[in-house]
Design a protein around this motif. Sequence first.
Motif, PDB file in Angstrom:
ATOM      1  N   GLU A  89       0.726  -1.319  -0.219  1.00  0.00           N
ATOM      2  CA  GLU A  89       0.268   0.053   0.006  1.00  0.00           C
ATOM      3  C   GLU A  89       0.821   1.208   0.074  1.00  0.00           C
ATOM      4  N   GLY A  90       0.479   2.187  -0.931  1.00  0.00           N
ATOM      5  CA  GLY A  90       1.307   3.519  -1.017  1.00  0.00           C
ATOM      6  C   GLY A  90       2.310   3.550  -1.881  1.00  0.00           C
ATOM      7  N   LEU A  91       2.937   2.245  -2.334  1.00  0.00           N
ATOM      8  CA  LEU A  91       3.940   2.161  -3.462  1.00  0.00           C
ATOM      9  C   LEU A  91       3.418   2.197  -4.764  1.00  0.00           C
ATOM     10  N   ASP A  92       3.915   3.343  -5.474  1.00  0.00           N
ATOM     11  CA  ASP A  92       3.355   3.642  -6.593  1.00  0.00           C
ATOM     12  C   ASP A  92       4.358   3.913  -7.966  1.00  0.00           C
ATOM     13  N   GLU A  93       5.545   3.522  -7.612  1.00  0.00           N
ATOM     14  CA  GLU A  93       6.781   3.922  -8.560  1.00  0.00           C
ATOM     15  C   GLU A  93       7.862   2.771  -8.542  1.00  0.00           C
ATOM     16  N   VAL A  94       8.141   2.289  -9.620  1.00  0.00           N
ATOM     17  CA  VAL A  94       9.057   1.083  -9.504  1.00  0.00           C
ATOM     18  C   VAL A  94      10.115   1.484 -10.524  1.00  0.00           C
ATOM     19  N   LEU A  95      11.487   1.537 -10.022  1.00  0.00           N
ATOM     20  CA  LEU A  95      12.417   2.179 -11.029  1.00  0.00           C
ATOM     21  C   LEU A  95      13.425   0.797 -11.228  1.00  0.00           C
ATOM     22  N   LEU A  96      13.763   0.429 -12.379  1.00  0.00           N
ATOM     23  CA  LEU A  96      14.468  -0.598 -12.978  1.00  0.00           C
ATOM     24  C   LEU A  96      15.720   0.172 -13.323  1.00  0.00           C
ATOM     25  N   ILE A  97      17.102  -0.328 -12.973  1.00  0.00           N
ATOM     26  CA  ILE A  97      18.136   0.146 -12.916  1.00  0.00           C
ATOM     27  C   ILE A  97      19.133  -0.754 -13.649  1.00  0.00           C
ATOM     28  N   GLY A  98      19.729  -0.601 -14.577  1.00  0.00           N
ATOM     29  CA  GLY A  98      20.761  -1.659 -15.288  1.00  0.00           C
ATOM     30  C   GLY A  98      21.553  -1.028 -16.423  1.00  0.00           C
ATOM     31  N   SER A  99      22.064  -1.728 -17.179  1.00  0.00           N
ATOM     32  CA  SER A  99      23.064  -1.591 -18.224  1.00  0.00           C
ATOM     33  C   SER A  99      22.483  -1.736 -19.541  1.00  0.00           C
ATOM     34  N   TYR A 100      21.478  -2.546 -19.669  1.00  0.00           N
ATOM     35  CA  TYR A 100      21.060  -2.816 -20.801  1.00  0.00           C
ATOM     36  C   TYR A 100      20.394  -1.431 -21.702  1.00  0.00           C
ATOM     37  N   GLN A 101      20.668  -1.503 -23.031  1.00  0.00           N
ATOM     38  CA  GLN A 101      20.602  -0.382 -23.730  1.00  0.00           C
ATOM     39  C   GLN A 101      19.035   0.032 -23.503  1.00  0.00           C
ATOM     40  N   SER A 102      18.842   1.166 -23.592  1.00  0.00           N
ATOM     41  CA  SER A 102      17.228   1.861 -23.284  1.00  0.00           C
ATOM     42  C   SER A 102      16.346   1.515 -24.359  1.00  0.00           C
ATOM     43  N   ASP A 103      17.098   1.349 -25.551  1.00  0.00           N
ATOM     44  CA  ASP A 103      16.170   0.846 -26.683  1.00  0.00           C
ATOM     45  C   ASP A 103      15.938  -0.459 -27.144  1.00  0.00           C
ATOM     46  N   GLU A 104      16.332  -1.370 -25.929  1.00  0.00           N
ATOM     47  CA  GLU A 104      16.035  -2.880 -26.147  1.00  0.00           C
ATOM     48  C   GLU A 104      14.532  -3.036 -26.130  1.00  0.00           C
TER      49      GLU A 104
END
Length: 431
Positions: free
Chosen positions: A49-64
């Motif tokens: 409850e209250g969690l509304d944002e998830v950030l994925l962090i990595g070194s894959y190309q952003s246009d994958e």
Amino acid sequence: MVLKAVILIGGPNTGTGFRPLTLDVPKPLFPIAGHPMIYHLIESCSQVEGLDEVLLIGSYQSDEQELKNFVSSVRKEFHLNVRYYQEFAQLGTAGGIYHFRDQILSNEPEAFFVLNSDICGEFPLTEMLQFHREKRQGADYHHKEVYTMLATEATRQQSHNYGCIVNRKETGEVMHYVEKPETFVSTSINCGVYLFSQHIFQHLSSAFKDKQSRPNFESKLPPTYRDESISLEKDLLMELAGTDKLFVYHTDSFWSQIKSAAGTIYANRNYLKIYRHKRPERLRSNTDHGPQIIGDVWIHSSAEVHPTATIGPNVSISKGAVIGAGARIKESLILESAHVHDHACILHSIIGRDSTVGAYTRVEGTPNDPNPDKPFSKMEVKGLFNSNGQLNPSITIIGSRVQVPSEIVVLNTIVLPHKDISGSEMNKIIL
């Protein structure tokens, strides 16, 4: 109060022990129990409850493209703000968190979860949050600088493969932490799930500055190179232990790492078991006109399974797959658009995308499960070869777009993508 989650998904140069499964799909998106690995983590986050944002962090190309499609899909399904942030280089388990600190701290979250992507389990995130808040408000801990990590038990013999925790039983305060110690420290191990308050960035900043000020004599890179990687385990947790700020929340629920291809079979089994208890509508059941289903089985709605096939236990069959008459599949993953012909037998194996297994062929691997006679036993992550240079028995992996002919046996074998097999194979890697 605003809550967020950060999932560390690594990059194309990590998770090499997962090959050949990652040769045509990023490891975090490999399907287990019908969904990508990190889907299960995001689903767990969505239940807080209250969690509304998830950030994925990595070194894959952003246009994958697969990654972009996945992010778009989970945004709609879970009504979460899911974003991917690409590291400019591999920054370790904490460098990406520090680099994208402004994005994490936007909207001033009360706290944020951090999860490694190569884990699976039944994560008690809500209970962990409650524990974390109690520690912040407790009479003995007036400061608000509190950090919580999730832990579970391992056997004494296996504990050295993980980060080991020594904590006060009464309060949960972490007194000592060692990452993969050479000698026995504790059977309490780090699960790779954390809950941090904003103050963690003060410690990350100190760790970053300290690392920049120290010459790295072991590095083969030029002296002018700035290594901006930070290890969450070595540069942060070890420093926070014994400071009255780091606490541990223990779980007895299912938890495992997914460090090797064999780990996907074990993870699949346990996620299907979780479905049985919490999401039974996801599992296929027996019907008058369908295949015989044994135990927990997930089948995509677009897959074609002949009514005379026998499927299960612990099988996942992906989108567009075709299973022929009389086929027998057990403890296996059948990936997208794979075709298993009539009366073929698939045991403890992974059949890759667009691959074909001929009629009356037997594809079989050797399971690598935790010792059922030892409480808290975990999977052993074995290398490909033993000390004698022989291939360790493990699951059979048929890579993508492989043609396996009829009436042969393939045992304990790894076949790389786009290869053809002409006859029976055993204990081989086919390059």
